[in-house]
Design a protein around this motif. Structure first.
Motif, short mmCIF file in Angstrom:
data_model
loop_
_atom_site.label_atom_id
_atom_site.label_comp_id
_atom_site.label_asym_id
_atom_site.label_seq_id
_atom_site.Cartn_x
_atom_site.Cartn_y
_atom_site.Cartn_z
N GLY A 170 0.78 -1.22 0.00
CA GLY A 170 0.00 0.00 0.00
C GLY A 170 0.82 1.27 0.00
N ASP A 171 2.16 1.15 0.02
CA ASP A 171 2.98 2.36 -0.02
C ASP A 171 3.04 2.97 -1.41
OD1 ASP A 171 4.31 0.16 -0.96
OD2 ASP A 171 6.29 0.80 -0.26
N ARG A 172 2.80 2.15 -2.42
CA ARG A 172 2.72 2.63 -3.80
C ARG A 172 1.39 2.16 -4.38
NH1 ARG A 172 6.31 5.04 -2.09
NH2 ARG A 172 8.45 5.31 -2.83
N TYR A 173 0.67 3.05 -5.02
CA TYR A 173 -0.64 2.69 -5.57
C TYR A 173 -0.99 3.66 -6.69
CZ TYR A 173 -1.86 6.48 -2.37
OH TYR A 173 -1.89 7.68 -1.70
N PRO A 174 -1.72 3.20 -7.68
CA PRO A 174 -2.10 4.07 -8.80
C PRO A 174 -3.23 5.02 -8.40
CG PRO A 174 -3.00 1.87 -9.11
CD PRO A 174 -2.13 1.81 -7.90
N VAL A 175 -3.19 6.23 -8.95
CA VAL A 175 -4.23 7.22 -8.66
C VAL A 175 -5.02 7.60 -9.92
CG1 VAL A 175 -2.99 8.17 -6.69
CG2 VAL A 175 -2.56 9.11 -8.97
N THR A 176 -4.50 7.28 -11.09
CA THR A 176 -5.23 7.57 -12.32
C THR A 176 -6.09 6.37 -12.70
OG1 THR A 176 -3.49 6.71 -13.78
CG2 THR A 176 -3.32 9.01 -13.10
#
Length: 254
Positions: A170-176
């Motif tokens: 969960g430290d990196r996740y897509p936002v688009t």
């Protein structure tokens, strides 16, 4: 007539197998170059974009040719619906990351049968291609967004590893929405990949065990044949001994 036309389709697929595989690799290299070299000159960017669209056009023409050669076009259309989607969807600019699905499908179709017996090589190769494709796609979709958490290739690789392994830190996740689409496909693809690898291993084990069973059966048949031969020889020896005893007894009585 039906069988002849189907042979034409099979011949076409065999004829274009290697050229399409080469184009798929070229496509992947050009896309990776375009994504990783974000500060490339406009001229180089245009060249890479032309290469990408030309190779995609060849993929589209291949689908059209196979559809034309297919006798039962309805059956071909239904059974190759995924092929059609991978050709049509990337025409939308926002969905261009899906062009990598076509590359993966072509490479998998080319090498699956050849490496099926080498389970480790096949599994590692498929995982590497899926991971690389997902990393490039999510980086391409995310890095220019102001709230992006995936801005470098290292971030993209880390996110891919945690996603495909279902760890999900969960430290990196897509936002688009494009990045989330890649994430959804990767999640589904990760599950499917595990299923394919498991099935491949099971198929390999079954084939190996079948070979062992056949060898054991052949050995048992050979052993039984040898036992029958030994029994026949023992029976002959008994008859000879009996005949010898009878002759000896007769001679003694005389």
């Amino acid at each position: 007539m039906f069988e002849t036309d189907e042979r034409r389709l099979a011949q076409w697929e065999r004829r274009v197998e290697w050229p399409l595989t080469g184009l798929a690799i070229l496509f992947l290299v050009a896309y990776a170059w375009q994504v990783l070299d974000d500060r490339s000159t406009p001229g180089l960017h245009v060249v890479l974009e032309i290469v990408l669209w030309l190779t995609w056009l060849v993929f589209a023409l291949d689908y059209a040719a196979r559809l034309k050669l297919a006798v039962d076009k309805r059956k071909f259309f239904v059974s190759h619906l995924f092929d059609l989607l991978t050709v049509l969807l990337p025409m939308v600019r926002q969905l261009r990351v899906l062009r990598l699905i076509t590359v993966f499908k072509l490479l998998n179709r080319r090498f699956e049968d050849r490496f099926r017996e080498r389970v480790g090589i096949y599994a590692a190769g498929v995982t590497a291609v899926v991971g690389l494709s997902a990393s490039l796609a999510v980086l391409d979709a995310e890095r220019h967004h102001p709230d992006a958490t995936i801005t470098t290739f290292g971030d993209a690789v880390w996110w891919t590893l945690t996603t495909i392994s279902t760890v999900g830190y969960g430290d990196r996740y897509p936002v688009t929405w494009e990045g989330r689409l890649v994430a959804a496909l990767l999640m589904i693809g990760g599950i499917a990949l595990l299923g394919v690898i498991t099935g491949t291993i099971a198929s390999w084990l079954v084939s190996r065990l079948s070979g062992v069973e056949e060898s054991v059966a052949e050995a048992e048949q050979s052993t039984l044949a040898e036992l029958r031969l030994v029994r026949a020889e023992l029976a002959e020896l008994r008859e000879e001994l009996r005949a010898t005893k009878t002759a000896t007894k007769t001679a003694t009585e005389t």
